[in-house]
Write an enzyme that holds these catalytic residues in place. Structure first.
Site, PDB file in Angstrom:
ATOM      1  CD  GLU A   3     -40.129  -7.867  93.664  1.00 56.99           C
ATOM      2  OE1 GLU A   3     -40.332  -7.960  92.444  1.00 56.99           O
ATOM      3  OE2 GLU A   3     -40.542  -8.697  94.484  1.00 56.99           O
ATOM      4  CE  LYS A  59     -38.369 -10.539  90.497  1.00 49.63           C
ATOM      5  NZ  LYS A  59     -39.076 -11.160  91.620  1.00 49.63           N
ATOM      6  NE  ARG A 282     -48.429 -11.425  95.864  1.00 57.67           N
ATOM      7  CZ  ARG A 282     -47.278 -11.146  95.245  1.00 57.67           C
ATOM      8  NH1 ARG A 282     -46.963 -11.761  94.135  1.00 57.67           N
ATOM      9  NH2 ARG A 282     -46.444 -10.262  95.755  1.00 57.67           N
TER      10      ARG A 282
END
Ligand code: ZN
Length: 292
Positions: A3, A59, A282
């Site tokens: 992450e 990222k 989620r």
């Protein structure tokens, strides 16, 4: 999957070790999946270039590269111009996406080469930069900035975004604030843990509509998100005293969660049991007392 904090940790660590160094020799594996730009083209482009800086964009890890000293007169002229203008203007970029299992290692050339090594860059200092990726979801890309446009991530940078821009982004969508935080086209690199933890710190319920939040609430959220991410970067960094062993996972393991995956456990502030709901597909954790 690394992450934002892990990628930031890696980028900072690599920057400290290789910025100012020069790439003298390049070796690539023959695994086609790894190379977004053909390996021959990457090797030609990288060889001889100075590494001006290494940083994270979303990222991705971006190497900003200076002129190639092997390019003769043209490079020299450009170098003189660059010195005159006194500005560091990168001419090329090497973009590394770690994928699921990718690692960037700064090591010595005679240390054992791990299996699944796809790139080895010999540096003028005697160090070697390696890209190792067993599952091969990582990607290596080369951009010549005289021909290609510079790499930008899809969304804004959460660590540096200002109050006005943050509020404008989140006032532009009717999604729930949790979904908006995870939307990579708004902010780049915010994962589930950091979304839940920053909403807790800001005292905002995850199912509220993004465009209905006040400017003050959004600014609390921005500050909380930056604190949570910076803390995770520090933990990621502190767990990897020997950069060669960097894997990020251990850093996150130590992370002191307030709500994430603490369903039913007492809130660390008010003792109310933490609730879990599903938002935007989620698992989402919050304190019904501390978050409104
Ligand atoms: Zn609470």
């Amino acid at each position: 999957m690394p992450e934002l904090p892990e990628v930031e940790t890696v980028a900072r660590g690599v920057h400290e070790r290789v910025s100012g160094d020069r790439i003298v020799q390049v070796w690539f594996s023959s695994q086609p999946q790894t190379f977004k730009t053909p390996p021959i083209q990457q090797a030609d482009g990288l060889k001889g270039r100075t590494i001006v800086a290494v940083h994270r964009t979303g990222k991705h890890i971006v190497f900003e590269l200076g002129p190639s000293s092997g390019n003769g007169l043209r490079a020299e002229v450009q170098e003189v111009r660059r010195r005159r203008s006194n500005a560091v203007s990168p001419e090329a970029q090497w973009i590394v996406h770690l994928g699921m299992t990718g690692r960037l290692l700064v090591t010595s050339p005679n240390s054992p080469v791990p299996s699944h090594t796809h790139a080895r860059l010999d540096l003028a200092s005697g160090k070697e930069l390696r890209f190792v990726d067993p599952r091969r979801f990582g990607r290596l890309e080369y951009r010549d900035l005289q021909r290609d446009r510079a790499f930008h991530g899809p969304g804004a940078e959460p660590l540096t975004i200002g109050a006005q821009e943050f509020a404008a982004l989140f006032h532009s969508t009717r999604m729930t604030i949790k979904a908006a935080l995870l939307d990579q086209s708004l902010l780049a690199g915010v994962g589930n843990i950091y979304a839940d933890e920053s909403l807790f710190q800001a005292g905002i319920r995850p199912r509220r509509r993004s465009n209905r939040l006040t400017f003050a609430e959004l600014d609390r959220l921005r500050v909380a998100l930056q604190k949570v991410l910076e803390k995770a970067v520090r933990l990621g960094g502190s767990s990897v005293s020997n950069y060669v062993d960097a894997d990020g996972e251990r850093g996150l393991f130590q992370f002191q969660h307030y709500v994430y995956q603490r369903t039913g456990e007492p809130c660390r502030r008010c003792q109310t049991p933490i609730r879990r709901v599903v938002v935007a597909g989620r698992g989402t954790h919050y304190c019904p007392q501390c978050q409104n």
